[in-house]
Scaffold this active site. Sequence first.
Site, PDB file in Angstrom:
ATOM      1  N   SER A 127       4.087 -14.513  -1.759  1.00  0.00           N
ATOM      2  CA  SER A 127       3.603 -13.291  -2.402  1.00  0.00           C
ATOM      3  C   SER A 127       4.040 -13.140  -3.849  1.00  0.00           C
ATOM      4  CB  SER A 127       4.028 -12.060  -1.596  1.00  0.00           C
ATOM      5  OG  SER A 127       5.430 -11.924  -1.632  1.00  0.00           O
ATOM      6  N   HIS A 150       9.963  -8.733  -4.451  1.00  0.00           N
ATOM      7  CA  HIS A 150       8.793  -8.313  -5.210  1.00  0.00           C
ATOM      8  C   HIS A 150       9.192  -7.742  -6.560  1.00  0.00           C
ATOM      9  CE1 HIS A 150       5.674  -7.981  -1.698  1.00  0.00           C
ATOM     10  NE2 HIS A 150       5.918  -9.218  -2.056  1.00  0.00           N
ATOM     11  N   ASP A 181       3.222  -2.151  -2.753  1.00  0.00           N
ATOM     12  CA  ASP A 181       3.939  -2.280  -1.475  1.00  0.00           C
ATOM     13  C   ASP A 181       3.960  -1.025  -0.612  1.00  0.00           C
ATOM     14  OD1 ASP A 181       4.443  -4.794  -2.292  1.00  0.00           O
ATOM     15  OD2 ASP A 181       6.590  -4.540  -2.627  1.00  0.00           O
TER      16      ASP A 181
END
Length: 145
Positions: free
Chosen positions: A23, A62, A87
Site C-alpha cells: 500500500s 501509511h 484510511d
Amino acid sequence: MFWKLLSVVSNSSSPIVVVLSGSMEPAFQRGDILFLWNRFRQNKVGDVVVYEIVGKQIPIVHRVLREHHSLIKQLLLTKGDNNPVDDLGLYNYNQLYLNKDEDLLGTVFGYFPFLGYITILITENQYFKYALLGFMAITTLLGNE
Ligand SMILES: *[C@@H]1O[C@H](CO)[C@@H](O)[C@H](O)[C@H]1NC(C)=O
C-alpha cells in the site's frame, strides 16, 4: 535486551517493523525494514507513520495526509500512497482521525530495503523455512570440514 533498549530509546513499543503490504509503493515495498522514532512532538503532512488502531493488532504503515493540532494533542488522517482512498475505513467505527499519542507506534526515519522479506518468507512459507534450515545446516557442515 537489545529490543528493550531500542524500545526505550525510541519510545516505541515496536521500533522496527517489516512492511507487509504494497500500500505504500513505490516509496516502500513489501519486505522493507523500517526504523521508527516516537519522540517527535508533532508530525508533519507527508511523514510516513506506523499506527496500530486500539483493539486491532495490526500495525499499518501509511503517510500523513492531514493534521490538526492543539497544544496538548495532535490528530492525523493517513493514507497509503498506493491506495485510492484515505484510511477512514481502517479506523474504528466513528473514529475520524488517529490520535498521535494513542495510536502511533512511531514515525519512519530510516529503512533498509528488502531484508525483511526473509522474515515474510519464513512466516508465510513452510517450504522456504525448511529450505533455509537445510541450507544453513549444509553450509555449517561444509564449514566444519
Ligand atoms: C513513551 O513515553 C511516554 C511518556 O514519557 C511513556 O508514558 C510511555 O510509556 C513511553 N512508551 C514506550 C514504549 O517507551
